[in-house]
Design a protein around this motif. Structure first.
Motif, short mmCIF file in Angstrom:
data_model
loop_
_atom_site.label_atom_id
_atom_site.label_comp_id
_atom_site.label_asym_id
_atom_site.label_seq_id
_atom_site.Cartn_x
_atom_site.Cartn_y
_atom_site.Cartn_z
N ARG A 1 0.85 -1.19 0.00
CA ARG A 1 0.00 0.00 0.00
C ARG A 1 0.88 1.24 0.00
O ARG A 1 1.90 1.29 0.67
CB ARG A 1 -0.89 0.01 1.25
CG ARG A 1 -1.71 1.28 1.38
CD ARG A 1 -2.22 1.55 2.78
NE ARG A 1 -1.39 1.19 3.91
CZ ARG A 1 -0.33 1.87 4.35
NH1 ARG A 1 0.09 2.95 3.74
NH2 ARG A 1 0.34 1.48 5.41
N GLU B 1 -6.53 3.34 -7.27
CA GLU B 1 -6.33 4.26 -6.17
C GLU B 1 -7.65 4.85 -5.71
O GLU B 1 -8.64 4.85 -6.44
CB GLU B 1 -5.38 5.40 -6.55
CG GLU B 1 -5.97 6.46 -7.46
CD GLU B 1 -5.03 7.64 -7.69
OE1 GLU B 1 -5.25 8.70 -7.07
OE2 GLU B 1 -4.09 7.49 -8.48
N PHE C 1 -8.61 8.61 -3.91
CA PHE C 1 -8.00 9.88 -3.54
C PHE C 1 -9.02 10.85 -3.00
O PHE C 1 -10.22 10.73 -3.26
CB PHE C 1 -7.20 10.49 -4.70
CG PHE C 1 -8.01 10.96 -5.88
CD1 PHE C 1 -8.62 12.21 -5.90
CD2 PHE C 1 -8.14 10.16 -7.00
CE1 PHE C 1 -9.33 12.66 -7.00
CE2 PHE C 1 -8.84 10.59 -8.12
CZ PHE C 1 -9.44 11.84 -8.12
N ARG D 1 -12.57 6.97 -6.64
CA ARG D 1 -11.85 5.71 -6.83
C ARG D 1 -11.59 5.54 -8.31
O ARG D 1 -12.49 5.70 -9.13
CB ARG D 1 -12.65 4.52 -6.32
CG ARG D 1 -11.90 3.22 -6.50
CD ARG D 1 -12.65 2.03 -5.89
NE ARG D 1 -11.89 0.83 -6.08
CZ ARG D 1 -11.98 0.05 -7.15
NH1 ARG D 1 -12.80 0.34 -8.13
NH2 ARG D 1 -11.24 -1.04 -7.25
N TYR E 1 -3.63 10.40 -2.02
CA TYR E 1 -4.10 9.15 -2.62
C TYR E 1 -3.60 7.94 -1.82
O TYR E 1 -2.58 8.01 -1.12
CB TYR E 1 -3.64 9.04 -4.09
CG TYR E 1 -2.15 8.89 -4.22
CD1 TYR E 1 -1.54 7.65 -4.18
CD2 TYR E 1 -1.33 10.01 -4.35
CE1 TYR E 1 -0.17 7.51 -4.28
CE2 TYR E 1 0.04 9.89 -4.45
CZ TYR E 1 0.62 8.63 -4.42
OH TYR E 1 1.98 8.50 -4.51
N THR F 1 -3.03 3.77 -2.74
CA THR F 1 -3.08 2.67 -3.67
C THR F 1 -3.02 1.37 -2.87
O THR F 1 -2.37 1.33 -1.83
CB THR F 1 -1.93 2.71 -4.69
OG1 THR F 1 -0.69 2.55 -3.99
CG2 THR F 1 -1.91 4.00 -5.48
#
Length: 119
Positions: A48, A67, A69, A97, A116, A118
Motif C-alpha cells: 500500500r 487508487e 484519492f 476511486r 491518494y 493505492t
C-alpha cells in the motif's frame, strides 16, 4: 529494515502545505498548456502507498492505477476515455476511486492537490 517512507503513528503530516518538487508533464501526455506535476510518497507498507500528488493548470492524458484519492485543493475535470463514462468535476473534499488501466484526461483550472492511497 526498509528504506520505504513511513508516516509516524500519532503524528500529523500537513499534506495541504507540504512542499512538492514539480516536473513538466511529458509532452506526449500534454493536451493543453504547460502543466507540471509534483509527487511525494508519504508512506509505503504491505503493498500500500499513501502519497500527495499535485498538478498545475493545463490538461493531460493519463493511464490510471488503482487508487482512492481525496482532493485537498484546486479545481479540475476528469474525462474518461476508456472505459467511457461521464466526466467528473473535482473540488476540495471530492473522494474518487480509479481503476488500473482507465484512460483519462485531466483538465486542471486551479492547481489540484490530492492525497491518494493505492492498494
Amino acid at each position: 529494515m526498509s528504506d520505504a517512507p513511513r508516516l509516524h503513528p500519532g503524528v500529523i503530516t500537513d499534506a495541504a502545505s507540504i512542499t512538492l518538487e514539480h516536473v513538466p508533464v511529458d509532452p506526449e501526455q500534454v493536451v493543453d498548456g504547460a502543466p507540471t506535476t509534483g509527487h511525494l510518497v508519504l508512506d509505503e507498507a504491505d503493498g500500500r502507498t499513501v502519497g500527495v500528488w499535485e498538478m498545475t493548470p493545463g490538461a493531460m492524458h493519463d493511464v490510471e492505477a488503482d487508487e482512492v484519492f481525496v482532493v485537498l485543493a484546486g479545481a479540475a475535470t476528469v474525462e474518461f476515455e476508456h472505459p467511457v463514462a461521464d466526466p467528473i468535476i473535482l473540488a476540495p473534499g471530492s473522494v474518487v476511486r480509479l481503476e488500473s488501466g482507465m484512460r483519462t484526461v485531466w483538465t486542471v483550472r486551479q492547481t489540484l492537490r490530492k492525497v491518494y492511497v493505492t492498494p
